[in-house]
Design an enzyme around this catalytic site. Sequence first.
Site, PDB file in Angstrom:
ATOM      1  N   ASN A   1       8.226  36.798  13.912  1.00  0.00           N
ATOM      2  CA  ASN A   1       7.674  35.697  15.143  1.00  0.00           C
ATOM      3  C   ASN A   1       7.133  34.460  14.859  1.00  0.00           C
ATOM      4  O   ASN A   1       6.644  33.401  14.932  1.00  0.00           O
ATOM      5  CB  ASN A   1       5.631  36.626  15.176  1.00  0.00           C
ATOM      6  CG  ASN A   1       6.434  37.596  16.271  1.00  0.00           C
ATOM      7  OD1 ASN A   1       7.143  37.648  16.869  1.00  0.00           O
ATOM      8  ND2 ASN A   1       6.080  38.139  15.635  1.00  0.00           N
TER       9      ASN A   1
ATOM     10  N   ARG B   1       9.794  59.059  33.058  1.00  0.00           N
ATOM     11  CA  ARG B   1       8.802  59.798  31.867  1.00  0.00           C
ATOM     12  C   ARG B   1       9.756  58.757  30.267  1.00  0.00           C
ATOM     13  O   ARG B   1       9.415  59.203  29.219  1.00  0.00           O
ATOM     14  CB  ARG B   1       8.865  60.159  31.670  1.00  0.00           C
ATOM     15  CG  ARG B   1       7.343  61.102  32.964  1.00  0.00           C
ATOM     16  CD  ARG B   1       6.318  61.640  32.142  1.00  0.00           C
ATOM     17  NE  ARG B   1       4.721  61.768  32.925  1.00  0.00           N
ATOM     18  CZ  ARG B   1       5.044  62.790  34.023  1.00  0.00           C
ATOM     19  NH1 ARG B   1       5.994  63.506  34.189  1.00  0.00           N
ATOM     20  NH2 ARG B   1       3.537  62.902  34.510  1.00  0.00           N
TER      21      ARG B   1
ATOM     22  N   ARG C   1       8.252  43.136  10.039  1.00  0.00           N
ATOM     23  CA  ARG C   1       8.405  42.182  11.414  1.00  0.00           C
ATOM     24  C   ARG C   1       7.577  41.316  12.332  1.00  0.00           C
ATOM     25  O   ARG C   1       8.467  40.200  12.693  1.00  0.00           O
ATOM     26  CB  ARG C   1       8.443  43.920  12.669  1.00  0.00           C
ATOM     27  CG  ARG C   1       9.066  43.146  14.080  1.00  0.00           C
ATOM     28  CD  ARG C   1       9.920  44.616  14.443  1.00  0.00           C
ATOM     29  NE  ARG C   1      10.132  44.101  15.779  1.00  0.00           N
ATOM     30  CZ  ARG C   1      10.948  44.706  16.725  1.00  0.00           C
ATOM     31  NH1 ARG C   1      10.345  46.590  16.279  1.00  0.00           N
ATOM     32  NH2 ARG C   1      11.863  44.641  18.104  1.00  0.00           N
TER      33      ARG C   1
ATOM     34  N   HIS D   1      13.243  29.921  26.292  1.00  0.00           N
ATOM     35  CA  HIS D   1      12.248  30.474  25.368  1.00  0.00           C
ATOM     36  C   HIS D   1      13.001  29.684  23.905  1.00  0.00           C
ATOM     37  O   HIS D   1      11.871  29.195  22.840  1.00  0.00           O
ATOM     38  CB  HIS D   1      12.235  31.567  24.571  1.00  0.00           C
ATOM     39  CG  HIS D   1      12.091  32.425  24.046  1.00  0.00           C
ATOM     40  ND1 HIS D   1      10.885  32.430  24.103  1.00  0.00           N
ATOM     41  CD2 HIS D   1      12.676  33.617  23.038  1.00  0.00           C
ATOM     42  CE1 HIS D   1      10.568  33.150  22.463  1.00  0.00           C
ATOM     43  NE2 HIS D   1      11.589  33.619  22.321  1.00  0.00           N
TER      44      HIS D   1
ATOM     45  N   LYS E   1      17.787  41.342  11.302  1.00  0.00           N
ATOM     46  CA  LYS E   1      16.974  42.057  12.100  1.00  0.00           C
ATOM     47  C   LYS E   1      16.871  43.600  12.134  1.00  0.00           C
ATOM     48  O   LYS E   1      15.914  44.048  12.490  1.00  0.00           O
ATOM     49  CB  LYS E   1      17.532  41.759  13.974  1.00  0.00           C
ATOM     50  CG  LYS E   1      16.821  42.764  14.596  1.00  0.00           C
ATOM     51  CD  LYS E   1      15.376  41.163  16.057  1.00  0.00           C
ATOM     52  CE  LYS E   1      14.354  41.855  16.348  1.00  0.00           C
ATOM     53  NZ  LYS E   1      14.221  41.471  17.572  1.00  0.00           N
TER      54      LYS E   1
ATOM     55  N   LYS F   1      11.950  45.654  21.662  1.00  0.00           N
ATOM     56  CA  LYS F   1      10.580  45.783  22.072  1.00  0.00           C
ATOM     57  C   LYS F   1      11.116  45.572  23.561  1.00  0.00           C
ATOM     58  O   LYS F   1      12.566  44.778  23.760  1.00  0.00           O
ATOM     59  CB  LYS F   1      10.634  44.096  21.562  1.00  0.00           C
ATOM     60  CG  LYS F   1       9.502  44.248  20.445  1.00  0.00           C
ATOM     61  CD  LYS F   1       9.273  42.626  20.611  1.00  0.00           C
ATOM     62  CE  LYS F   1       8.222  43.618  18.943  1.00  0.00           C
ATOM     63  NZ  LYS F   1       8.143  42.122  18.417  1.00  0.00           N
TER      64      LYS F   1
ATOM     65  N   HIS G   1       6.849  31.664  16.638  1.00  0.00           N
ATOM     66  CA  HIS G   1       6.555  32.172  18.362  1.00  0.00           C
ATOM     67  C   HIS G   1       5.262  31.762  18.741  1.00  0.00           C
ATOM     68  O   HIS G   1       5.094  31.766  19.882  1.00  0.00           O
ATOM     69  CB  HIS G   1       7.366  33.376  18.945  1.00  0.00           C
ATOM     70  CG  HIS G   1       8.493  33.313  18.470  1.00  0.00           C
ATOM     71  ND1 HIS G   1       9.173  33.139  16.722  1.00  0.00           N
ATOM     72  CD2 HIS G   1       8.994  34.150  19.352  1.00  0.00           C
ATOM     73  CE1 HIS G   1      10.390  33.605  17.419  1.00  0.00           C
ATOM     74  NE2 HIS G   1      10.674  34.024  18.886  1.00  0.00           N
TER      75      HIS G   1
ATOM     76  N   GLU H   1       5.738  46.121  14.453  1.00  0.00           N
ATOM     77  CA  GLU H   1       5.255  45.069  13.986  1.00  0.00           C
ATOM     78  C   GLU H   1       3.933  45.547  13.041  1.00  0.00           C
ATOM     79  O   GLU H   1       3.308  44.424  13.640  1.00  0.00           O
ATOM     80  CB  GLU H   1       5.088  43.969  14.710  1.00  0.00           C
ATOM     81  CG  GLU H   1       4.921  43.181  15.045  1.00  0.00           C
ATOM     82  CD  GLU H   1       5.666  41.992  15.705  1.00  0.00           C
ATOM     83  OE1 GLU H   1       6.307  41.952  16.188  1.00  0.00           O
ATOM     84  OE2 GLU H   1       4.067  41.581  16.060  1.00  0.00           O
TER      85      GLU H   1
ATOM     86  N   GLU I   1      17.079  31.264  17.050  1.00  0.00           N
ATOM     87  CA  GLU I   1      17.037  32.608  16.398  1.00  0.00           C
ATOM     88  C   GLU I   1      17.499  32.916  15.361  1.00  0.00           C
ATOM     89  O   GLU I   1      16.981  33.490  14.820  1.00  0.00           O
ATOM     90  CB  GLU I   1      17.346  33.259  17.498  1.00  0.00           C
ATOM     91  CG  GLU I   1      15.165  33.273  18.667  1.00  0.00           C
ATOM     92  CD  GLU I   1      14.466  33.846  18.919  1.00  0.00           C
ATOM     93  OE1 GLU I   1      14.263  34.268  17.368  1.00  0.00           O
ATOM     94  OE2 GLU I   1      13.782  33.022  19.470  1.00  0.00           O
TER      95      GLU I   1
ATOM     96  N   HIS J   1       5.094  30.518  22.120  1.00  0.00           N
ATOM     97  CA  HIS J   1       4.641  30.430  23.878  1.00  0.00           C
ATOM     98  C   HIS J   1       3.354  30.189  24.458  1.00  0.00           C
ATOM     99  O   HIS J   1       3.823  30.142  25.536  1.00  0.00           O
ATOM    100  CB  HIS J   1       4.051  32.502  23.214  1.00  0.00           C
ATOM    101  CG  HIS J   1       5.146  33.769  22.810  1.00  0.00           C
ATOM    102  ND1 HIS J   1       4.906  35.134  22.313  1.00  0.00           N
ATOM    103  CD2 HIS J   1       6.367  33.690  22.857  1.00  0.00           C
ATOM    104  CE1 HIS J   1       5.990  34.911  21.942  1.00  0.00           C
ATOM    105  NE2 HIS J   1       6.598  34.588  22.670  1.00  0.00           N
TER     106      HIS J   1
HETATM  107  N1  GLY Z   1      11.132  39.055  18.949  1.00  0.00           N
HETATM  108  C1  GLY Z   1      11.368  39.410  17.831  1.00  0.00           C
HETATM  109  C2  GLY Z   1      11.059  41.187  17.100  1.00  0.00           C
HETATM  110  O1  GLY Z   1      12.177  41.678  18.231  1.00  0.00           O
HETATM  111  O2  GLY Z   1      10.160  41.382  17.055  1.00  0.00           O
END
Ligand code: GLY
Length: 382
Positions: free
Chosen positions: A250, A126, A246, A271, A232, A148, A253, A242, A190, A257
């Site tokens: 993206n 958990r 946040r 990526h 960041k 994430k 992205h 997000e 990035e 993606h």
């Molecule tokens: N890579 C995008 C984020 O961490 O929100």
Amino acid sequence: MNPEPVQRLKLSLGERGYEIVVGEELLTRSGEFLGPVLKSRRVVVVSDENVAALYLDLLRDGLKCAGISCHDIVLPAGERTKDFHHLMELLDRLLALHTERQDTIVALGGGVVGDLAGFAASIFLRGIDVVQVPTTLLAQVDSSVGGKTGINTRFGKNLVGTFHQPHLVLADAAVLESLPERQIRAGYAEVVKYGLIDDVEFYEWLEQNGAAVCSGDRQARRYAVSRSCAAKARIVAEDERESGKRALLNLGHTFAHAVEVETGYGDRLLHGEAVAVGMVLAFTLSARVGLCPIDVRDRVHRHLAAVGLPTDLRAAVSDRSHDDGIADSLIEHMSQDKKVRDGRAAFVLARGIGSAFVDRSVDMSDVRSVLLESLAAPGPQK
Ligand code: GLY
């Protein structure tokens, strides 16, 4: 010899806040940095075959100096490891090692290892602690920071996962020296993203110094890593889950993606390379809907191309670029994106460099036109 300067950045999230340590030769000092954040004197290092061969012993020795014992689980390298099968294998091996709740997983590797190990840590017993030790530029400037975690499915990237903040991020810029140039460039996409989102001054610095960052100038690299991590950390501190700001991270992205699903997550398009293609498409779309002049898109394209990143959708999907169905196929992938709300995909658009915003009202016929035009013609000239 004086050690290289170490920067200790803070990600402020109350009790879940942590430090991002950026410097060089940090693996040999890992015990010094990890010691204070561990709940027990036992860690399980999760890594991949390539990274383990280079850095596992160094990390282990650094931990041993601080009296920290260390088991390891080494997985195959590559994006395909980020799947259910390897997640189950990782959980089984953690159980076989009798890993306990007070123990910590140390993710030593790039984004694949960080996301998979972070996900395993978030559900094992958990939830146990994780420390991120990113070894690629992409992981150092993006995926290791912000909590994430996740795996890919056949429907798309990172569709199953959690938010699980690490207890520490240890970004040793010296390890980047063993990375192939292609991986450095992919991570650099990035880095550029942070300038494009809201920091035109950083973007201008990158236009001057991007080649030095990519070719291995240590000072330029450290600066790019720490400035990106600071950006960041600032954004995640404002919007951990997000629900707002946040989503700016993206940028490029939604396109990227979709292109990655289309090209099958292989080595053909990394990526970060897909993100470079995606950022050019995001600025092309911004220009198409009248938000910014086309010269802005051209300026972004010039810089990414100048450091050797792919920017051309047609080349990225080359074996199918003459296939009429490909634009629709990319749009179909976008509709599976986890940012879709009420059936509408989210796009990060820009009014200029450093002025990005999230738009959920984009007309998909504009997206389709941008895709068709980009598939029909090569990108703008360098
Ligand atoms: N890579 C995008 C984020 O961490 O929100």
